[in-house]
Write an enzyme that holds these catalytic residues in place. Structure first.
Site, PDB file in Angstrom:
ATOM      1  N   LYS A  54       4.591  24.988 -29.419  1.00  0.00           N
ATOM      2  CA  LYS A  54       3.610  25.105 -28.148  1.00  0.00           C
ATOM      3  C   LYS A  54       2.547  25.720 -28.791  1.00  0.00           C
ATOM      4  CE  LYS A  54       7.327  24.630 -24.599  1.00  0.00           C
ATOM      5  NZ  LYS A  54       8.168  25.064 -23.487  1.00  0.00           N
ATOM      6  N   GLN A  98       8.842  30.864 -21.036  1.00  0.00           N
ATOM      7  CA  GLN A  98       9.867  30.120 -21.704  1.00  0.00           C
ATOM      8  C   GLN A  98      11.224  30.463 -21.104  1.00  0.00           C
ATOM      9  OE1 GLN A  98       9.053  27.523 -23.692  1.00  0.00           O
ATOM     10  NE2 GLN A  98      11.478  26.901 -23.823  1.00  0.00           N
ATOM     11  N   ASP A 121       3.809  24.401 -16.077  1.00  0.00           N
ATOM     12  CA  ASP A 121       5.021  23.782 -16.150  1.00  0.00           C
ATOM     13  C   ASP A 121       5.307  22.947 -15.105  1.00  0.00           C
ATOM     14  OD1 ASP A 121       6.874  24.240 -18.471  1.00  0.00           O
ATOM     15  OD2 ASP A 121       6.975  26.354 -18.208  1.00  0.00           O
TER      16      ASP A 121
HETATM   17  N1  GUN Z   1      12.769  25.752 -21.365  1.00  0.00           N
HETATM   18  C1  GUN Z   1      13.371  24.528 -21.852  1.00  0.00           C
HETATM   19  N2  GUN Z   1      12.648  23.350 -21.222  1.00  0.00           N
HETATM   20  C2  GUN Z   1      11.533  24.197 -20.826  1.00  0.00           C
HETATM   21  C3  GUN Z   1      10.341  23.900 -20.258  1.00  0.00           C
HETATM   22  O1  GUN Z   1       9.878  22.675 -20.182  1.00  0.00           O
HETATM   23  N3  GUN Z   1       9.615  24.781 -20.020  1.00  0.00           N
HETATM   24  C4  GUN Z   1       9.925  26.099 -19.781  1.00  0.00           C
HETATM   25  N4  GUN Z   1       9.014  27.184 -19.602  1.00  0.00           N
HETATM   26  N5  GUN Z   1      11.076  26.496 -20.439  1.00  0.00           N
HETATM   27  C5  GUN Z   1      11.943  25.440 -20.814  1.00  0.00           C
END
Ligand code: GUN
Length: 299
Positions: A54, A98, A121
């Site tokens: 990311k 995350q 998100d």
């Molecule tokens: N953990 C697994 N998938 C995601 C996601 O799309 N966003 C976040 N913040 N954590 C995750």
């Protein structure tokens, strides 16, 4: 006939190029770029690898990026205080925490603390509600479901009136993609069925699907004989089934038996190289949108 492969890797390239052009335009017009903070707690290998990707993608697009990593034992109150700080930082347009978080931290409390306008998100209850309402209210679409819809759209799959079957009812994928596909509008307007661990016979429903979206997290769950000939199959599964001893990289397997399914489906996404690469592209798109809304002062 062998199915057409819907390549997330290729579609992602196009989307990132579109975002990059918009960032350049923003810079020229406002002297600003989208700002994203990625918050990681602990050192879970899968989370570290997602966050690294990311950060790398955000930097490649010219975003202002803050990588904010913390030890496993950070108190919940410290994490909430940081979110509050980023909520009030005009150079940060997107806040990503995350998941999963360690057990001593209340995940929902953390999500609720994020300013919904910076919730790229799309996990905050306000944004989940806006998604349910649909139309212009849904200003951001959750990243993996948005990636799935983009792949369906860009592969020319007809959705209006189609039978869509979603396998899995998670908050991150199953529930939102089902809602998005059922909305009235472009690349949607479908008849949607959600099947899950409580469904008596998964195969009966899957066999009816013109578009089969599988997000169960069970490697090889969907058997080739469950697929309607010519259907579009979107495999969201990214199951780590082992480790490549030479490269040290995880071996990924989808929820669908790809080799057999591609001989029956009309279009299919591979694993890896399918839905996976799309998710981060859509996160970048949401961050760009959040910045555009903020700079044009749209509330
Ligand atoms: N953990 C697994 N998938 C995601 C996601 O799309 N966003 C976040 N913040 N954590 C995750």
């Amino acid at each position: 006939m062998t199915a057409e492969i819907i390549s997330g890797t290729e579609i992602r390239k196009t989307i990132l190029a579109e975002i990059k052009a918009d960032v350049e335009e923003m810079k020229a017009k406002h002297g600003k770029v989208p700002g994203l903070v990625t918050m990681l707690v602990g050192k879970d290998p899968a989370s570290v690898s997602y966050v690294t990707l990311k950060v790398k993608t955000a930097l490649s697009l010219g975003f202002h990026e803050i990588q904010d990593d913390h030890p496993e034992d950070i108190p919940e109150s410290d994490l909430l205080a940081l979110i509050h700080k980023y909520n009030n930082d005009p150079d940060i347009h997107g806040i990503l925490v995350q998941l999963p978080l360690p057990g001593h931290i209340d995940e929902q409390k953390v999500i609720n603390a994020i300013n919904p306008d910076k919730d790229v998100d799309v996990f905050h209850p306000i944004n989940v509600g806006r998604l349910m309402i649909g139309g212009d209210d849904a200003r951001f679409l959750p990243c993996t479901p948005a990636g799935i819809q983009e792949m369906i759209a860009r592969s020319g799959t007809r959705t209006s009136g189609a039978e869509v079957v979603v396998v899995g009812r998670s908050n991150i994928v199953g529930k939102p993609i089902a809602m998005m596909m059922a909305q009235k509008g472009a690349y949607a307007n479908a008849t949607v069925t959600i099947v899950h661990t409580g469904t008596t016979d998964l195969s009966v429903h899957c066999k009816r699907a013109d578009i089969l979206i599988v997000a169960a997290g069970v490697p090889g769950l969907v058997k080739p004989e469950w697929i309607k000939p010519g259907a579009t199959v979107i495999d969201v599964g990214t199951n780590r089934v082992g480790m490549n001893k030479t490269t040290g990289k995880a071996i990924l397997k989808g929820d669908v038996d790809f080799d057999a399914a591609k001989e029956i489906a009309g279009k299919i996404t591979p694993v890896p190289g399918g839905v996976g690469p799309m998710t981060i592209a859509m996160l970048m798109k949401n961050t760009l949108k959040a910045a555009q809304y903020a700079l044009e002062d749209i509330r």
